[in-house]
Design an enzyme around this catalytic site. Sequence first.
Site, PDB file in Angstrom:
ATOM      1  N   SER A 147       0.796  -1.221   0.000  1.00  0.00           N
ATOM      2  CA  SER A 147       0.000   0.000   0.000  1.00  0.00           C
ATOM      3  C   SER A 147       0.834   1.279   0.000  1.00  0.00           C
ATOM      4  O   SER A 147       0.381   2.298  -0.494  1.00  0.00           O
ATOM      5  CB  SER A 147      -0.974  -0.002   1.174  1.00  0.00           C
ATOM      6  OG  SER A 147      -0.292  -0.184   2.390  1.00  0.00           O
ATOM      7  N   HIS A 176      -5.353  -3.113  -2.799  1.00  0.00           N
ATOM      8  CA  HIS A 176      -5.001  -2.148  -3.853  1.00  0.00           C
ATOM      9  C   HIS A 176      -4.875  -2.775  -5.238  1.00  0.00           C
ATOM     10  O   HIS A 176      -4.582  -2.085  -6.207  1.00  0.00           O
ATOM     11  CB  HIS A 176      -3.697  -1.435  -3.493  1.00  0.00           C
ATOM     12  CG  HIS A 176      -3.778  -0.697  -2.203  1.00  0.00           C
ATOM     13  ND1 HIS A 176      -4.260   0.589  -2.105  1.00  0.00           N
ATOM     14  CD2 HIS A 176      -3.498  -1.083  -0.938  1.00  0.00           C
ATOM     15  CE1 HIS A 176      -4.249   0.963  -0.845  1.00  0.00           C
ATOM     16  NE2 HIS A 176      -3.786  -0.035  -0.106  1.00  0.00           N
ATOM     17  N   LYS A 194     -11.588   0.984  -1.750  1.00  0.00           N
ATOM     18  CA  LYS A 194     -10.583   1.528  -2.655  1.00  0.00           C
ATOM     19  C   LYS A 194     -11.160   1.570  -4.078  1.00  0.00           C
ATOM     20  O   LYS A 194     -12.046   2.357  -4.328  1.00  0.00           O
ATOM     21  CB  LYS A 194      -9.291   0.740  -2.503  1.00  0.00           C
ATOM     22  CG  LYS A 194      -8.508   1.325  -1.327  1.00  0.00           C
ATOM     23  CD  LYS A 194      -7.997   0.420  -0.311  1.00  0.00           C
ATOM     24  CE  LYS A 194      -7.601   1.214   0.925  1.00  0.00           C
ATOM     25  NZ  LYS A 194      -7.086   0.355   1.983  1.00  0.00           N
TER      26      LYS A 194
HETATM   27  C1  LIG Z   1      -7.025   0.109   3.334  1.00  0.00           C
HETATM   28  C2  LIG Z   1      -6.446  -1.203   3.628  1.00  0.00           C
HETATM   29  C3  LIG Z   1      -7.048  -2.052   4.556  1.00  0.00           C
HETATM   30  C4  LIG Z   1      -8.197  -1.630   5.394  1.00  0.00           C
HETATM   31  O1  LIG Z   1      -9.376  -1.614   4.684  1.00  0.00           O
HETATM   32  P1  LIG Z   1     -10.585  -0.726   5.227  1.00  0.00           P
HETATM   33  O2  LIG Z   1     -11.768  -1.270   4.531  1.00  0.00           O
HETATM   34  O3  LIG Z   1     -10.264   0.665   4.870  1.00  0.00           O
HETATM   35  O4  LIG Z   1     -10.637  -0.947   6.713  1.00  0.00           O
HETATM   36  C5  LIG Z   1      -6.523  -3.312   4.706  1.00  0.00           C
HETATM   37  N1  LIG Z   1      -5.437  -3.710   4.007  1.00  0.00           N
HETATM   38  C6  LIG Z   1      -4.811  -2.907   3.140  1.00  0.00           C
HETATM   39  C7  LIG Z   1      -3.617  -3.404   2.402  1.00  0.00           C
HETATM   40  C8  LIG Z   1      -5.288  -1.625   2.937  1.00  0.00           C
HETATM   41  O5  LIG Z   1      -4.659  -0.815   2.098  1.00  0.00           O
END
Ligand SMILES: *Cc1c(COP(=O)(O)O)cnc(C)c1O
Length: 401
Positions: free
Chosen positions: A176, A204, A236
Amino acid sequence: MSFDLAARLAQRRADDLYRQRPLLESPQGPLVRVDGRPMLAFCSNDYLGLANHPEVIAALRDGAERWGVGGGASHLVNGHCGPHHELELALAEFTGRPRALLFSTGYMANLGAVTALLGKGDTVLEDRLNHASLLDAGLLSGARFSRYLHNDPASLAGRLAKAEGNTLVVTDGVFSMDGDLAELPALAAQAKAHGAWLMVDDAHGFGPLGAHGGGIVEHFGLGLDDVPVLVGTLGKAFGTAGAFVAGSEELIETLIQFARPYIYTTSQPPALACATLKSLELLRGEGWRREHLRALIERFRHGAQAIGLRLMDSFTPIQPILIGGSRQAMALSEALRGHGILVGAIRPPTVPAGSARLRVTLSASHTESQVDRLLDALAQSWQQVSSSLLAEIDAEEGEDA
Ligand SMILES: *Cc1c(COP(=O)(O)O)cnc(C)c1O
């Protein structure tokens, strides 16, 4: 004994690590209003431009008319609604897995999956640069916890050889904060060779990666055998909210029985599942979004390298510019703000010490000329910041003399 919060906060400031929340006063998109100012933003994870898509909004609105607002209860009581169920079927089909289970957030999906699968006497092996939610999940599970070198199958193999009990190897799909891809085929081979399971959090990758947006497993063509536990988040590229775990019938039933963050929470609003069903359709079907995004990524990397910026080894929409010091990263982010451009500065402990960076993210909703505006502003800001830092260093040396 007392809580000296003031001292703790002052230390945070002194370390250039103090966090502030920009106030967004418009929907998500390239052109936003932040802290009272119009800005061109390169920091959301809305990679395909679906967070404010009219059809997704309409699906949410229609869903609310039909199902009301609140989920009203947990899934195991009577909060498991038609749209949740329909979305789980669609996500299973999309990922090519027998089943999928919807969670309210990605953080909870990770916490739920790892803690349901592991306990005392087991082993969890994680990439050093995994997302905080995966690291927290590993620590909370009570299993023996160890981090292997970033994306290094040999380092993983050494730890696998010493693992005890049920062993779960856990990695981000697309990292990320770096934008690089996990070496999944090699990691999966190591895990299989040692009888361990591989869990991939592809928050992602779903959307931007794979011919149909199926993420890193579609990119590498990996099935259930290679990646028994597959996590995706919906906040995302899907542009909505929530997350899912996809895997075997037994895995999903195990999570329903034992994943506490699944069991002890209210189901997400059913209308949100209606919105995600629509965004899934757009994400899969509108390949032009991925193609346009790829062209923007190329354009950005080319331009940034010409300015002499240090990019990372990434072909994903996450394009960090490595700066080093937190203060420098903040200064560059501030200078960009002066040009009306919003890019997040990412500092420790989110990233390792000395690797502060500007995390540029691109979206299919950006235009080529917006990327050019970013590059122009970067060229000017970079010069501004490096010359003012040099002046500061000169001044400090003057004081020393
Ligand atoms: C954003 C993210 C999460 C968390 O997801 P949310 O739905 O925002 O709680 C988990 N793992 C990764 C790699 C992320 O980038």
